[in-house]
Scaffold this motif. Structure first.
Motif, PDB file in Angstrom:
ATOM      1  N   VAL A 150     -29.495  34.539  -9.040  1.00  0.00           N
ATOM      2  CA  VAL A 150     -29.137  35.070  -7.717  1.00  0.00           C
ATOM      3  C   VAL A 150     -30.490  35.342  -6.749  1.00  0.00           C
ATOM      4  O   VAL A 150     -30.999  36.128  -7.183  1.00  0.00           O
ATOM      5  CB  VAL A 150     -28.389  36.527  -7.961  1.00  0.00           C
ATOM      6  N   PHE A 151     -30.408  34.757  -6.089  1.00  0.00           N
ATOM      7  CA  PHE A 151     -31.477  34.751  -5.196  1.00  0.00           C
ATOM      8  C   PHE A 151     -31.484  34.999  -3.611  1.00  0.00           C
ATOM      9  O   PHE A 151     -32.386  35.047  -2.787  1.00  0.00           O
ATOM     10  CB  PHE A 151     -32.268  33.348  -5.083  1.00  0.00           C
ATOM     11  N   ALA A 152     -30.058  35.205  -3.161  1.00  0.00           N
ATOM     12  CA  ALA A 152     -29.849  35.514  -1.889  1.00  0.00           C
ATOM     13  C   ALA A 152     -28.561  36.348  -1.720  1.00  0.00           C
ATOM     14  O   ALA A 152     -27.920  36.621  -2.741  1.00  0.00           O
ATOM     15  CB  ALA A 152     -29.355  33.992  -0.816  1.00  0.00           C
ATOM     16  N   CYS A 153     -28.868  37.397  -0.548  1.00  0.00           N
ATOM     17  CA  CYS A 153     -27.654  38.389  -0.476  1.00  0.00           C
ATOM     18  C   CYS A 153     -26.466  37.733   0.254  1.00  0.00           C
ATOM     19  O   CYS A 153     -27.076  37.469   1.490  1.00  0.00           O
ATOM     20  CB  CYS A 153     -28.001  39.409   0.055  1.00  0.00           C
ATOM     21  N   THR A 154     -25.289  37.385  -0.031  1.00  0.00           N
ATOM     22  CA  THR A 154     -24.361  37.029   0.432  1.00  0.00           C
ATOM     23  C   THR A 154     -23.795  37.603   1.440  1.00  0.00           C
ATOM     24  O   THR A 154     -23.048  37.102   2.529  1.00  0.00           O
ATOM     25  CB  THR A 154     -23.308  36.118  -0.361  1.00  0.00           C
ATOM     26  N   ASP A 155     -23.912  39.067   1.523  1.00  0.00           N
ATOM     27  CA  ASP A 155     -23.277  39.937   2.528  1.00  0.00           C
ATOM     28  C   ASP A 155     -24.030  39.897   3.764  1.00  0.00           C
ATOM     29  O   ASP A 155     -23.697  39.803   4.659  1.00  0.00           O
ATOM     30  CB  ASP A 155     -23.212  41.208   1.701  1.00  0.00           C
ATOM     31  N   HIS A 156     -25.561  40.007   3.624  1.00  0.00           N
ATOM     32  CA  HIS A 156     -26.563  39.960   4.700  1.00  0.00           C
ATOM     33  C   HIS A 156     -26.997  38.768   5.180  1.00  0.00           C
ATOM     34  O   HIS A 156     -27.698  38.624   6.168  1.00  0.00           O
ATOM     35  CB  HIS A 156     -27.348  40.908   4.646  1.00  0.00           C
ATOM     36  N   LYS A 157     -26.802  37.758   4.250  1.00  0.00           N
ATOM     37  CA  LYS A 157     -27.299  36.035   4.381  1.00  0.00           C
ATOM     38  C   LYS A 157     -28.942  36.314   4.699  1.00  0.00           C
ATOM     39  O   LYS A 157     -29.560  35.555   5.423  1.00  0.00           O
ATOM     40  CB  LYS A 157     -26.664  35.704   5.790  1.00  0.00           C
ATOM     41  N   ALA A 299     -45.100  25.346 -21.206  1.00  0.00           N
ATOM     42  CA  ALA A 299     -44.601  26.111 -20.494  1.00  0.00           C
ATOM     43  C   ALA A 299     -43.785  25.643 -19.273  1.00  0.00           C
ATOM     44  O   ALA A 299     -42.671  26.054 -18.761  1.00  0.00           O
ATOM     45  CB  ALA A 299     -45.881  27.179 -19.552  1.00  0.00           C
ATOM     46  N   VAL A 300     -44.214  24.248 -18.847  1.00  0.00           N
ATOM     47  CA  VAL A 300     -43.352  23.616 -17.941  1.00  0.00           C
ATOM     48  C   VAL A 300     -42.061  23.352 -18.641  1.00  0.00           C
ATOM     49  O   VAL A 300     -41.023  23.370 -17.556  1.00  0.00           O
ATOM     50  CB  VAL A 300     -44.093  22.305 -17.869  1.00  0.00           C
ATOM     51  N   VAL A 301     -41.819  23.052 -19.878  1.00  0.00           N
ATOM     52  CA  VAL A 301     -40.307  22.947 -20.313  1.00  0.00           C
ATOM     53  C   VAL A 301     -39.493  24.261 -20.606  1.00  0.00           C
ATOM     54  O   VAL A 301     -38.470  24.352 -20.451  1.00  0.00           O
ATOM     55  CB  VAL A 301     -40.675  21.939 -21.621  1.00  0.00           C
ATOM     56  N   HIS A 302     -40.481  25.290 -21.251  1.00  0.00           N
ATOM     57  CA  HIS A 302     -39.843  26.334 -21.714  1.00  0.00           C
ATOM     58  C   HIS A 302     -39.801  27.655 -20.868  1.00  0.00           C
ATOM     59  O   HIS A 302     -38.935  28.427 -21.129  1.00  0.00           O
ATOM     60  CB  HIS A 302     -40.408  26.956 -23.232  1.00  0.00           C
ATOM     61  N   ALA A 303     -40.600  27.386 -19.822  1.00  0.00           N
ATOM     62  CA  ALA A 303     -40.360  28.627 -18.646  1.00  0.00           C
ATOM     63  C   ALA A 303     -39.096  28.987 -18.134  1.00  0.00           C
ATOM     64  O   ALA A 303     -38.229  28.254 -17.775  1.00  0.00           O
ATOM     65  CB  ALA A 303     -41.331  28.482 -17.596  1.00  0.00           C
ATOM     66  N   GLY A 304     -38.775  30.266 -17.707  1.00  0.00           N
ATOM     67  CA  GLY A 304     -37.465  30.703 -17.311  1.00  0.00           C
ATOM     68  C   GLY A 304     -37.693  30.453 -15.559  1.00  0.00           C
ATOM     69  O   GLY A 304     -38.682  29.537 -14.865  1.00  0.00           O
ATOM     70  N   LEU A 305     -36.875  31.119 -14.839  1.00  0.00           N
ATOM     71  CA  LEU A 305     -36.970  30.778 -13.594  1.00  0.00           C
ATOM     72  C   LEU A 305     -37.760  31.653 -12.928  1.00  0.00           C
ATOM     73  O   LEU A 305     -38.177  32.818 -13.261  1.00  0.00           O
ATOM     74  CB  LEU A 305     -35.606  30.988 -12.820  1.00  0.00           C
ATOM     75  N   PRO A 306     -38.645  31.155 -11.653  1.00  0.00           N
ATOM     76  CA  PRO A 306     -39.652  32.090 -10.904  1.00  0.00           C
ATOM     77  C   PRO A 306     -38.900  33.313 -10.314  1.00  0.00           C
ATOM     78  O   PRO A 306     -37.751  33.191 -10.055  1.00  0.00           O
ATOM     79  CB  PRO A 306     -40.230  31.210 -10.264  1.00  0.00           C
ATOM     80  N   THR A 307     -39.740  34.321 -10.154  1.00  0.00           N
ATOM     81  CA  THR A 307     -39.406  35.435  -9.591  1.00  0.00           C
ATOM     82  C   THR A 307     -39.310  35.346  -8.034  1.00  0.00           C
ATOM     83  O   THR A 307     -38.346  36.085  -7.177  1.00  0.00           O
ATOM     84  CB  THR A 307     -40.158  36.654  -9.931  1.00  0.00           C
ATOM     85  N   GLN A 308     -39.941  34.625  -7.344  1.00  0.00           N
ATOM     86  CA  GLN A 308     -40.039  34.312  -6.145  1.00  0.00           C
ATOM     87  C   GLN A 308     -38.683  33.391  -5.634  1.00  0.00           C
ATOM     88  O   GLN A 308     -38.421  32.412  -6.203  1.00  0.00           O
ATOM     89  CB  GLN A 308     -41.168  33.438  -5.511  1.00  0.00           C
ATOM     90  N   SER A 309     -37.947  34.096  -4.671  1.00  0.00           N
ATOM     91  CA  SER A 309     -36.565  33.802  -4.582  1.00  0.00           C
ATOM     92  C   SER A 309     -36.567  32.148  -3.820  1.00  0.00           C
ATOM     93  O   SER A 309     -35.685  31.340  -4.212  1.00  0.00           O
ATOM     94  CB  SER A 309     -35.859  34.471  -3.304  1.00  0.00           C
ATOM     95  N   ALA A 310     -37.408  32.103  -2.776  1.00  0.00           N
ATOM     96  CA  ALA A 310     -37.435  30.732  -2.269  1.00  0.00           C
ATOM     97  C   ALA A 310     -37.708  29.576  -3.249  1.00  0.00           C
ATOM     98  O   ALA A 310     -37.023  28.613  -3.159  1.00  0.00           O
ATOM     99  CB  ALA A 310     -38.589  30.702  -1.236  1.00  0.00           C
TER     100      ALA A 310
END
Length: 634
Positions: A150-157, A299-310
């Protein structure tokens, strides 16, 4: 535990932390005091995910809530629809009372798909005093913001923010200052203010998070967010229902594998779509490359998603495109070949593929069957002798997707094959280290083995491959060329396969393991040279045993495409007594083979030795198995 004089109704999609911050602000209490009054103890981060039954009952009584409302405040209420939340919460820890473990029935490594220490946020949602419930609120937090997809607010776009506008610290990051899930819980302040300690000060930052200017989400990313919420069953309508969540689980697992494929095959994966933001993704993957120290956990294979939304949004956009394009066999196969150069890739797939959709399993399982051997038989203990006999480790399995096997990799490559890596590194490192690095990495990828095992298969000293790998990695880290280095390895693999008929260099090395140039052949060579070059006759006659040793090393080097320093003749049991002679022979070979610079007698002998090595190589390749070297008929 006495009930509080007043309380609040939990909002839809509100986490326990957000409810406590709102209630403390409404009652004019510090969060720490409210936690004490409601029986939450230290309120560790685990309680934000799940409250044990006894603590949940106490908290519900003190906060004037029902058991269902308390359950909905915890993220574990979504464990049936979002697998990273499906944890085993039944274990206790002496320090904090409770903790959780990974669910053994689920694939490992799901922790990177859940923000357990920080959260994203929408500044407009925090500033909205009249949400869809119609009730005025102050500082509304959402559970959805804890989920990396979840990286964007669909209510406020707008895109979600992840850091404080004042101090730049990740939101609700405890930074090891306290076990409490709420930083600076002893401070009474607005729920929408930052609680991080800025620049090691004693007072929290207290910047207003609603002052962050909202970044408008591009239309393609908003559409992607809607599709992700729908595929994961996280839309508001889905959160209230009890539909079958198996398709959502498979959707998440497919997305997770494709995210790892994008990073492991970058920059090749950047050409799969026309999506923008490739530069930011390149920086993200380069940073992961710097974190990788060569161990099992790439780390390239096993890392999770980055915190920066973009960055997270662009990465998920590439992954979703690959999930849709599974029928494009050429595209997916090319990316897989690139990713398979990483030793950790197949270990990752073996644990992740069984939970994926049937469509993705049908694509990846054949490659896993090619790469991994059948299960080893169990060890057996003799009842009579008590001796445990363990079967030998099976090492003959090969990853045939590359088009070559470990036995086809030489110690020293042809100049045309090694050119991509040699041109990239240049004179910064010794050519010997460049060749050893390329050979070691190709064998590691083909056999899924360690650098030590690859060195043994190549006939190199046991630490040679690891040493060369460390040198090339350090060079790539200093010059930020990790991605180019990976691309050069893929190009070398393609060129090695494209050379035509592959040569079994391991067969040649095995055949010449204890082979010196026969004395009769050596005498024939010297006498022939004496007849052709009468003026150098006495010089050839004086070459003696040392000359035969040098000629043997030259022939071994040319026949096996090997490094003359690794020839078995230089590592015989009596090498210590013959150290001076062997060192002189190695020096002569280096000058003769590498620089074509030697005395006149060796200048005349070299073409004959090269012809002899070609005939010997042919006789080994077409001979019976095992091949017993004899005098070459030339």
């Amino acid at each position: 535990m006495r009930p509080l004089p007043r309380s609040l109704d939990p909002l839809p999609d509100e986490p326990l932390t957000g409810f406590l911050l709102r209630l403390a602000y409404r009652l004019d209490l510090t969060p720490a005091r409210l936690i004490e009054l409601t029986g939450l103890g230290r309120f560790p981060a685990i309680h934000e995910l799940h409250l044990p039954d006894d603590i949940a009952a106490t908290f519900a009584h003190a906060a004037r809530l029902t058991a269902t409302e308390v359950r909905q405040l915890c993220l574990s209420g979504w464990q049936d629809r979002y697998p990273p939340l499906d944890l085993d919460y039944r274990h206790t820890d002496p320090a904090i009372g409770h903790r959780y473990r990974a669910n053994p029935s689920l694939p490992p490594g799901l922790a990177g798909w859940l923000f357990s220490r920080s959260t994203r946020y929408c500044p407009l949602c925090l500033a909205d005093d009249t949400p869809d419930t119609g009730t005025p609120v102050i500082g509304r937090w959402r559970k959805l913001w804890r989920l990396p997809p979840v990286f964007a607010c669909t209510d406020h776009k707008i895109m979600l923010a992840h850091a404080c506008p004042g101090c730049g610290t990740a939101l609700h990051d405890r930074a090891n200052r306290s076990l409490s899930a709420i930083p600076s819980a002893d401070r009474r302040q607005h729920p929408a203010r930052c609680r991080a300690h800025a620049r090691r000060t004693t007072a929290p930052c207290a910047a207003m998070l609603t002052d962050t200017p909202g970044v408008a989400a591009p239309p393609d990313l908003l559409a992607l967010q809607q599709r992700l919420l729908s595929g994961l069953h996280l839309r508001p309508d889905d959160l209230d229902g009890d539909s079958d969540h198996r398709p959502a689980h498979e959707f998440l697992y497919d997305l997770r594998v494709m995210t790892a494929l994008v990073r492991a095959s970058w920059p090749l994966a950047s050409h799969a779509t026309t999506s923008p933001g490739k530069y930011s993704l390149t920086r993200h993957i380069t940073e992961l490359e710097r974190q990788h120290t060569g161990g099992r956990n790439d780390a390239v294979v096993h890392a999770g998603l980055p915190t920066q939304s973009a960055i997270c949004a662009r990465l998920l956009a590439h992954a979703e495109h690959l999930t849709i394009a599974l029928d494009d066999t050429d595209l997916i196969t090319g990316l897989l070949l690139h990713a398979e150069l990483r030793p950790a890739w197949f270990r990752y797939l073996r644990s992740a593929v069984p939970a994926c959709s049937a469509r993705l399993q049908a694509l990846l399982e054949p490659r896993l069957r090619e790469h991994f051997p059948p299960p080893r038989p169990e060890s057996r203990t003799s009842r009579r002798s008590g001796i445990t006999r363990r079967p030998l480790r099976h090492t003959s399995f090969v990853n045939t997707a590359f088009g070559f096997e470990a036995r086809h990799v030489p110690q020293i490559f042809d100049a045309t094959v090694i050119a991509p890596l040699a041109g990239l590194v240049g004179p910064a490192l010794a050519p010997r280290q460049v060749h050893r690095f390329a050979a070691t990495r190709l064998v590691m990828a083909a056999e899924n083995c360690s650098a030590r095992a690859a060195s043994t298969l190549l006939g190199l000293p046991v630490h040679a491959g690891a040493h060369a790998t460390a040198q090339l990695r350090h060079w790539a880290e200093r010059h930020h060329r990790a991605i180019e280095l990976q691309h050069a390895l893929l190009e070398i693999a393609d060129r090695l396969t494209a050379t035509g008929d592959l040569i079994d260099y391991q067969r040649r090395r095995t055949a010449l393991q204890h082979w010196p140039l026969p004395e009769t052949e050596w005498n024939t060579l010297v006498s022939w040279q004496f007849d052709e070059n009468i003026e150098h006759g006495p010089t050839f006659a004086n070459l003696g045993e040392h000359g035969r040793l040098v000629a043997s090393i030259v022939i071994w080097t040319q026949t096996t495409h090997g490094d003359h320093r690794a020839t078995p003749l230089l590592h015989t049991p009596d090498r210590h007594e013959r150290a001076r002679s062997l060192a002189g022979a190695a020096s002569n070979v280096n000058s003769l083979v590498k620089f074509r610079r030697a005395s006149a007698r060796w200048t005349h002998l070299l073409p004959v030795l090269l012809d002899y090595s070609r005939v010997l190589a042919h006789s080994i390749d077409v001979g019976s198995d095992p091949f017993v070297p004899q005098s070459a008929k030339w």
